[in-house]
Every structure is written in structure tokens, then in C-alpha cells.
Write a protein that holds these residues in place. Sequence first.
Motif, short mmCIF file in Angstrom:
data_model
loop_
_atom_site.label_atom_id
_atom_site.label_comp_id
_atom_site.label_asym_id
_atom_site.label_seq_id
_atom_site.Cartn_x
_atom_site.Cartn_y
_atom_site.Cartn_z
N ILE A 54 0.79 -1.36 -0.08
CA ILE A 54 0.12 -0.02 -0.14
C ILE A 54 0.90 1.41 -0.01
O ILE A 54 0.49 2.27 -0.91
N LEU A 55 1.94 1.15 0.86
CA LEU A 55 2.91 2.45 0.88
C LEU A 55 3.63 2.56 -0.52
O LEU A 55 3.72 3.60 -0.95
N GLU A 56 4.11 1.53 -1.14
CA GLU A 56 4.61 1.73 -2.45
C GLU A 56 3.67 2.24 -3.37
O GLU A 56 3.92 3.27 -4.29
N PHE A 57 2.58 1.62 -3.42
CA PHE A 57 1.47 2.10 -4.41
C PHE A 57 0.99 3.53 -4.14
O PHE A 57 0.94 4.34 -4.91
N THR A 58 1.09 3.91 -3.03
CA THR A 58 0.66 5.47 -2.59
C THR A 58 1.90 6.21 -3.39
O THR A 58 1.55 7.25 -3.68
N ASP A 59 3.04 5.92 -3.24
CA ASP A 59 3.93 6.55 -3.66
C ASP A 59 4.08 6.75 -5.07
O ASP A 59 4.33 7.83 -5.71
N LYS A 60 3.49 5.63 -5.84
CA LYS A 60 3.52 5.87 -7.28
C LYS A 60 2.36 6.66 -7.67
O LYS A 60 2.16 7.43 -8.49
N VAL A 61 1.31 6.81 -6.72
CA VAL A 61 0.15 7.75 -6.95
C VAL A 61 0.58 8.98 -6.93
O VAL A 61 0.31 9.81 -7.96
#
Length: 283
Positions: A54-61
Motif C-alpha cells: 500500500i505504501l509503495e502504491f501510494t508513492d506511485k500515485v
Amino acid sequence: MNDTLEQDLIDDESRRKIILIDDSAYLHRYYFAYPKKQVKFDGEVVEIGALHGILEFTDKVKRTFTDAEIIHILDPDNGSQYRKSFHPTYKDRKEKEAELTKQIQLLPTVLAGYGQSFIKVDGIESDDVIAKYSKIYGDDHLVMIIAEDKDVWQNIIDVRQDGKKGIVSACRYSKGESGFNQFDMIFSDFILEKFGVQPYQMADYLALMGDVSDNIPGVAGVGKAAAKKLLTEYGNISNILIAAEEGEIKGKQRENLLKGKEDLIFSKKLTLPFLDFELPDIG
């Protein structure tokens, strides 16, 4: 995809941009997709693979949509109390794996520690929170929903008849040539091409077909093609039932619609967003 509208949104600096992330689907995805990782938290060893995802995904967003405000929308621990009040078996699924459940419980703490804004409302599904924020802010701003669930796509509005300047689009994180690495914008033309209906007809579409995973009954004999045809011709469930009662719809389909009338009305109640609750201002 509406490439012109997508570029207009990217270039538009005059309107506030708000991203609503439906965390539930992504947490489940990363639980199964990410390597198992463990840390010690409050004296207990816990898995964090999904949370790491989730945190890596948030960084991508954040890297992709640099000028947008990001709000994570979380499901409540006790599910939709509104829907369960009249349909106790709504989303009555098997128990989640204990490791996943623990990560779901830790998600607010992790997001807060990471400096991320999130909303979690007791007894209110994330779909309904997203629908209400889309309604509140979609009149005047650019709201984008990042979600995998077609239930929330009914909130899309990119062709306005009311003169308001807001747009509500959707987006999903999809698989490119080297894995999940691209964001695909979703507008009403995508919904029309994929399902054959407009976004505002999605609740009717889902109610007609039913959904086994959510324990939504639907109507016997009505699948994707039949639901699309009925809604193209009659617009909504109310008009479909009138046509069936007056004999305009004939044969076995008429019989099934009339026999399943109560189930159909009940299903529409389940698929429509519930909006009768208060939410904090995003700011």
C-alpha cells in the motif's frame, strides 16, 4: 478512453484535484502479491507485506499525480450496517486470513505514521464514503476515484447537463508489459464500451444481474447482454418493470421480471450508494 479529456485534466491548474483511493482492493491484492515480511509491533511479530504494498502504491500515485490531494478511504471493521440492517448476509464471506485481518487493523496506524490522510467511518462502507465525497466535491472540483470495484464507477460524471464545472473520473492500476505499473483513466465512454450502459445506470445493471459475491439476488435469466438491452431500451429498473407489467416485455423474460420484482427492487436498494450520514470536510 477519452484521451482529450484526460489531457485537459492533467493540464488544468484552475481546479482543485482530489484523489480518493479505495484501499480495500489494493490491500487484498498486495497481501497475495507481495513477499511475506515480518516486523515486531507492540511486542508482537506481524506480517506487513500488504501494508508495504500500500505504501509503495501510494508513492506511485503521488509521483504520477503530483498536484492532487490524496485521501485513503478505508472500510469499517464491522461492514455496512445500513445494508446488513435489511440484508444480514450482505457480503457474508468466509473469514479473512488472520495475517490479512491484522494488517487491515494496522492500516490506519501505518497511514498516519506515513503522513497520509485517510477516512474510516464506523458502519459505512468505503464505496458509500467515496460516493458521498464524489457528490460533495464533484460539482466544482476534479475528483478521481482509484478503485478496482465497478460499484464505485457509477459515480463517474464527465458529461454534465447541469452547468457545473466539476468532473468525477475513475482510475485503476493496471498491468503493463512489465507488471502492474500504469494508471488507466476511466470515463463514461469506458463504462459504455465495457458494460453497454452509462455510469448512472450501473446500480440498475448490477441489480438486474445480481452478484453472488455480495449476495445480491438479481433476476433469474438476466445476464450481461439482457441487462444491457433492457437498460438501453428502458433506461432504468422502474421503466423496465412498468414495461413488463404492461406486456411490452414478453415471454419468459417478462415472467422472470414480474416474478423477481421484489428481489429486483431489493437489489437496487443494495447497489445504490447510501448517503445518509455525515462526513468531515476534506479541507
